[in-house]
Design an enzyme around this catalytic site. Structure first.
Site, PDB file in Angstrom:
ATOM      1  CB  CYS A   1      -0.990  -0.017   1.167  1.00 27.98           C
ATOM      2  SG  CYS A   1      -0.250   0.158   2.801  1.00 27.98           S
TER       3      CYS A   1
ATOM      4  NE  ARG B   1      -4.703   1.650   1.787  1.00 31.47           N
ATOM      5  CZ  ARG B   1      -4.596   2.484   0.753  1.00 31.47           C
ATOM      6  NH1 ARG B   1      -5.459   2.401  -0.238  1.00 31.47           N
ATOM      7  NH2 ARG B   1      -3.632   3.377   0.708  1.00 31.47           N
TER       8      ARG B   1
ATOM      9  CG  ASP C   1     -17.951 -10.265 -13.986  1.00 33.88           C
ATOM     10  OD1 ASP C   1     -17.753 -10.264 -15.226  1.00 33.88           O
ATOM     11  OD2 ASP C   1     -19.037  -9.955 -13.485  1.00 33.88           O
TER      12      ASP C   1
END
Length: 231
Positions: free
Chosen positions: A7, A13, A115
């Site tokens: 990060c 993070r 996806d």
């Protein structure tokens, strides 16, 4: 496998992702097969994790107080088999400095995206990047003597050398104009692959960020487990 989370400052993070991933690896029985580290593209060496991150990890039985930030450097980049960033800016920063890491650097969200439509877009973008790199490499090879001459003149401060260098850069960029245009078009079709930086936010903001990261890590574990079984 050697996994590196990246990060900005390696205090929020990626500082949460590293121990959270280790815990999930242990739970999945992969602790001995995957090494995990973290770093920041603008980290100050030795900086502690932010208090919000420490609180998140403590609630999960993990010691965030022992964390010391690591600046991203060539040694870490070479060490890693896979580099997963918290955002697109971190990915860009890595590739600007270490283009050779292109094939092993992704945002975390991008890497676990399953996806089919998004995967097709990412595949096309990868092919475009490879084509652009090949074109630019060929351009520089064909003009190697010219490039060297201009660079030497520029370093000596020769008159007009800076303008020649800028002209050469424009020509280099023009060789991949079609690829760049298509890349921009494709990027507009992809979802947001950013994990928002909680730095300076409330504990609630840190908690929400940790939930998002941990959910993505669960998908990462599934992906790594599937690859391990197929190997």
């Amino acid at each position: 496998m050697k996994l590196l989370f990246v990060c900005t400052g390696n205090t929020c993070r990626s500082a949460m992702a590293e121990p959270l991933m280790r815990k999930r690896l242990q739970q999945a029985g992969l602790g001995g097969r995957v090494e995990v580290r973290s770093a920041g593209v603008a980290a100050m060496s030795g900086s502690p994790a932010s208090q919000g991150a420490i609180n998140v990890l403590k609630a999960k039985g993990l010691d965030g107080a022992a964390h010391a930030a690591s600046p991203l450097d060539r040694e870490l980049v070479d060490w890693a088999d896979l580099i997963l960033t918290m955002g697109q800016s971190h990915k860009r920063a890595i590739l600007e400095r270490y283009i050779e890491a292109l094939d092993k650097t992704c945002t975390l969200k991008e890497f676990v995206d399953d996806d089919p439509q998004n995967l097709a877009i990412l595949d096309e973008m990868g092919a475009l990047q490879a084509e652009a790199q090949m074109k630019q490499s060929l351009f520089l090879m064909e003009r190697a003597d010219e490039v060297q001459s201009i660079q030497e003149r520029y370093q000596r401060g020769a008159q007009g050398a800076e303008q020649e260098l800028m002209r050469l850069q424009q020509q280099l960029e023009a060789t991949v104009e079609a690829e760049s245009s298509r890349m921009m078009e494709l990027m507009g079709q992809l979802p947001d692959y950013e994990i928002a930086d909680p730095f300076g936010g409330s504990q609630q903001v840190y908690d929400a960020c940790a939930v998002e990261i941990d959910t993505l890590l669960a998908k990462l574990i599934q992906k790594l487990s599937a690859e391990n079984h197929s190997a």
